[in-house]
Design a protein around this motif. Structure first.
Motif, mmCIF file in Angstrom:
data_model
loop_
_atom_site.group_PDB
_atom_site.id
_atom_site.type_symbol
_atom_site.label_atom_id
_atom_site.label_comp_id
_atom_site.label_asym_id
_atom_site.label_seq_id
_atom_site.Cartn_x
_atom_site.Cartn_y
_atom_site.Cartn_z
ATOM 1 N N THR A 61 -0.673 2.845 -3.803
ATOM 2 C CA THR A 61 -1.015 1.535 -3.710
ATOM 3 C C THR A 61 -1.251 0.615 -4.890
ATOM 4 O O THR A 61 -1.723 0.813 -5.681
ATOM 5 N N TYR B 177 -5.986 -3.655 1.644
ATOM 6 C CA TYR B 177 -5.898 -2.873 2.897
ATOM 7 C C TYR B 177 -6.578 -3.804 3.765
ATOM 8 O O TYR B 177 -7.319 -4.738 3.277
ATOM 9 N N THR C 197 0.969 -1.065 0.041
ATOM 10 C CA THR C 197 -0.018 -0.018 -0.013
ATOM 11 C C THR C 197 0.933 1.203 -0.053
ATOM 12 O O THR C 197 2.042 1.192 0.311
#
Length: 460
Positions: free
Chosen positions: A264, A270, A4
């Motif tokens: 990212t 995530y 990320t």
């Protein structure tokens, strides 16, 4: 391994510590102001220690300075804190955006305006809204006074790496609806602790379409979501904003080549992700005493669900079933590190249209920096606000924090572009209603809250 944006910035800055434990992070930029820095400087003196990296420390005066007459500081403590910062900067070789100078302003505006805030950096400041700088693709977070001292001495800080929360925002914002409304909508949906323990990254076509000013507003409010860190990946808008600024990299093209790697990865995950479509978003106004106590304009205030709601209604002197238009607004504040940039003043001025501040309403504009103040004056915006009946002020935190003589009186309802509507935030007994600059200005001339979307249509 896919990473990320947060990973790509965090990992190269780790000096010590294992994953999952506290890690020692190198700090690229330390922004300071007069309120949270004195203790750290005094500790250095007591220990006969130098400031580790004065060249990576940048100071400004913002919290305590009066905005009506900056050269007449009536509060003895405020005057002492300002003079102490000036002395500390001289003694330790720190660059200070001098009091009354062209560079002075709210700390979270000065960093970007100077070009000191840059993608890929770690940025700290003794102020909770430091996440503002994350709009540039930086890891930026607020720290306490003891941590300020640690950075002074070592240019590093122990932190535990948070989880990541991706918030994808899509759709075109309707006319009269702004990035401030996106955040107030998120607070309404998820509360003010949803981001606790996470670093938030905003992404999606809506975010890409936003200006840097609007992105800073979103990241500024990230702390109200419970998150210390809020980021947006840098793009061409970021590079264009920074190019030519005083502290932009000397080899700018080389820096941009690195900045372009800060995003990212498509296959990175995530820890948590949510999606939001803002195509039909309405302007927001808060009714209560937390940023989550807000509703789209026109919706009736909810029935009290618990003691917190009951207390909020009592403090705000409002009732369930009322709407934003029923709020007896008599005070307007356009300012703060959330919404006092040039774009905010431009958008607000669109709703003046030759009108005057309504009878019985007191309205203030406090530009967030002297650079913004000068630009607004050159563009004729300042005169437009003055002609409408607004009080045009000097730059500073002003009524956002009520610690410098600029306060909302007790019992008064204020349409405010600030970030917090806690009890007493803008003065003992003050009643704060968070909204966008457009909503605040429109409330000033209408004498009550009004739908910015409808007013825009009237002109068309």
């Amino acid at each position: 391994m896919a990473k990320t944006l947060f990973d790509k910035i965090w990992e190269p800055h780790v000096l010590a510590g294992e994953t999952g434990d506290n890690q020692l992070l190198y700090i690229d930029l330390h922004m300071i102001h007069e309120v949270t820095s004195p203790q750290g400087f005094e500790s250095l003196r007591e220990q006969s220690r130098p400031l580790r990296a004065p060249e990576k420390t940048l100071a400004t005066i913002d919290h305590n300075n009066p905005t009506k007459d900056i050269w007449n500081i009536k509060d003895a403590i405020a005057k002492q804190q300002i003079e102490t910062l000036e002395a500390n900067c001289r003694d330790f070789g720190v660059e200070l955006m001098a009091y009354g100078s062209l560079g002075q302003g709210i700390v979270h505006m000065v960093g970007p305006e100077q070009g000191a805030t840059q993608p890929g950096k770690t940025v700290v400041c003794g102020d909770s809204h430091t996440a503002t700088h994350g709009a540039f693709g930086a890891i930026a977070f607020g720290i306490g006074s003891s941590e300020v001292e640690h950075v002074f001495a070592t240019q590093s800080l122990w932190q535990k790496k948070p989880k990541t929360l991706g918030i994808k925002v899509t759709g075109q914002l309707p006319a009269g609806v702004y990035s401030k409304d996106i955040m107030l909508h998120l607070f309404h949906l998820y509360g003010t602790d949803f981001g606790t323990g996470y670093a938030i990254e905003f992404f999606g076509d809506t975010i890409e379409a936003l200006s840097m000013e609007a992105r800073m507003t979103m990241c500024n409010l990230g702390i109200e979501f419970g998150s210390k860190y809020t980021l947006i990946a840098p793009d061409q808008k970021t590079f264009d904003y920074l190019e030519g600024r005083p502290k932009a990299p000397a080899n700018f093209d080389q820096a941009v080549n690195y900045w372009k790697t800060l995003y990212t990865d498509p296959d990175a995950k995530y820890d948590k992700e949510i999606h939001l479509d803002v195509s039909n978003l309405a302007p927001y106004v808060t009714w209560g005493t937390t940023p989550a106590m807000g509703l789209p304009y026109g919706e009736a205030f909810p029935e009290a669900r618990d003691h917190n709601d009951e207390r909020a209604y009592e403090y705000m002197d409002l009732k369930a079933g009322m709407t934003a238009q029923d709020i007896p607004v008599t005070n307007i504040f356009l300012g703060s590190c959330t919404n006092a940039r040039i774009e905010d003043l431009i958008e607000g001025a669109k709703y003046l249209k030759g009108r005057k501040v309504a009878e019985g309403v007191y309205a203030v504009v406090a530009p967030g920096s002297r650079a913004v103040k000068i630009q607004a004056e050159e563009l004729g915006l300042a005169q437009a606000y003055i002609d409408a009946g607004f009080d045009w002020r000097e730059p500073g935190c002003s009524a956002c924090i009520s610690m410098n003589g600029d306060q909302v009186p007790a019992g008064v309802h204020c349409a405010s572009t600030t970030n917090r509507n806690f009890e007493g935030r803008q003065g003992p007994g003050s009643r704060t209603h968070l909204c966008s600059p457009a909503m605040a200005v429109l409330a000033a001339v209408k004498g009550h809250f009004y739908d910015t979307r409808l007013d825009d249509l009237e002109v068309k």
